[in-house]
Write an enzyme that holds these catalytic residues in place. Structure first.
Site, PDB file in Angstrom:
ATOM      1  CB  THR A 180       4.051  -4.955  -8.016  1.00 20.73           C
ATOM      2  OG1 THR A 180       3.878  -6.339  -8.301  1.00 20.73           O
ATOM      3  CG2 THR A 180       2.823  -4.207  -8.504  1.00 20.73           C
ATOM      4  CG  PHE A 212       1.950  -0.326  -5.843  1.00 22.35           C
ATOM      5  CD1 PHE A 212       2.992  -1.226  -5.664  1.00 22.35           C
ATOM      6  CD2 PHE A 212       0.661  -0.729  -5.522  1.00 22.35           C
ATOM      7  CE1 PHE A 212       2.751  -2.511  -5.198  1.00 22.35           C
ATOM      8  CE2 PHE A 212       0.406  -2.010  -5.052  1.00 22.35           C
ATOM      9  CZ  PHE A 212       1.453  -2.902  -4.886  1.00 22.35           C
TER      10      PHE A 212
END
Ligand SMILES: O=C(O)C(=O)C[C@]1(C(=O)O)C=C[C@@H](O)C=C1
Length: 286
Positions: free
Chosen positions: A175, A177
């Site tokens: 992921t 960020f």
């Protein structure tokens, strides 16, 4: 300096916030939702906020993208890419045969879709505000018919048992960020710029013309996606990440040129590009 993150303790966002905060001597502060993170920085409760924006399995985190487009003028001042390993956890002693519902953040449920279809085909799915909130909720309920998807750290913090490890549908799950603040970052020579624009209505080739500005200037695009404008079916914003800083002369010139051919343009900010981590493990290494 205070970095706001999606809590409670034990989320992936906390891990990202700590990785960002520790080398900067900053502290991390939990908030319960993405809008609360933006409000925290706008209200001066924190100087920066860490939000997930993109996942290698599920794509965009629409809550974050929509906040950037519609709700805030905070700028992106950093990015960080984190490997994401999911764990199925429950009250100690729970067996999969007892499970009726699985709860987690919708992104986590999506990243484990194939596992859930295979291992818990009849179980209902319940959205939680974060993975750690889901784990804490299951432990508070103390009910063996409920399980959660979360981090290993959340299982430890809330006293849950790990029922299955590495349940993400692909091992190389990561992921990305972004860090939000009042201002973006100064140029470093290894930067990215994120922006969004809409094109003029009923102009053939309008999108081609905008992207042509980048192509002509040999500016590398690292991401493009569209999000509904929310005003009318079929109206979209295009979100683009490019290599370079908005103050670099070629990027500045391209942004000026784009501004002339788009309907609307919003630059989310420029920030140092983060390396993408190599895949960390195989399933056997849980
Ligand atoms: O719920 C969490 O633990 C979060 O930090 C949120 C979040 C997300 O929304 O993408 C962060 C990383 C993972 O992709 C799964 C969930």
């Amino acid at each position: 300096m205070r970095i706001a993150y999606l809590g409670p303790e034990g989320t992936f966002s906390e891990e990202a916030a700590l990785a960002w905060a520790t080398p900067r001597g900053a502290e991390v502060v939990p908030f319960s939702s993405f809008p609360a993170l933006v409000n925290a920085v706008e209200a001066g409760l924190a100087e920066q906020a860490m939000l997930p924006i993109e996942n290698s399995l599920e794509g965009s985190v629409s809550g974050t993208v929509d906040l950037l487009i519609h709700e805030t003028d905070l700028k992106l001042c950093g990015e960080l890419v984190l490997p994401v390993r999911h764990f199925l956890v429950g009250v100690p002693g729970t067996t999969l045969a007892e499970v009726r519902t699985v709860t987690s953040h919708p992104q986590a449920l999506g990243q484990c879709r194939r596992f859930l279809e295979r291992a818990l085909p009849g179980a209902g799915q319940v959205a939680a505000l974060s993975t750690a909130a889901a784990v804490a909720g299951v432990m508070e309920a103390g009910d063996r018919s409920q399980v959660a998807i979360g981090t290993r750290r959340a299982a430890e913090l809330y006293g849950a048992e790990i029922l299955a490890a590495d349940i993400q549908d692909f091992d190389n799950n990561v992921t990305r960020f972004v860090v939000l603040a009042e201002a973006d970052a100064p140029p470093t020579g290894q930067d990215k710029t994120s922006l969004c624009f809409s094109v003029k209505a009923n102009v053939p080739g309008a999108l081609y013309e905008v992207l042509g500005v980048l192509a002509a200037a040999q500016i590398q695009m690292t991401k493009v996606e569209s999000r509904p404008k929310k005003s009318k079916l079929g109206d979209y914003y295009f979100l683009v990440d490019i290599e370079g800083h908005r103050e670099d002369p070629p990027i500045r010139a391209a942004l000026d040129q784009m501004a002339e051919v788009v309907a609307e343009l919003k630059v989310f900010g420029s920030y140092p590009a983060s390396p993408v981590p190599a895949p960390t493990k195989s399933r056997a290494g849980a």
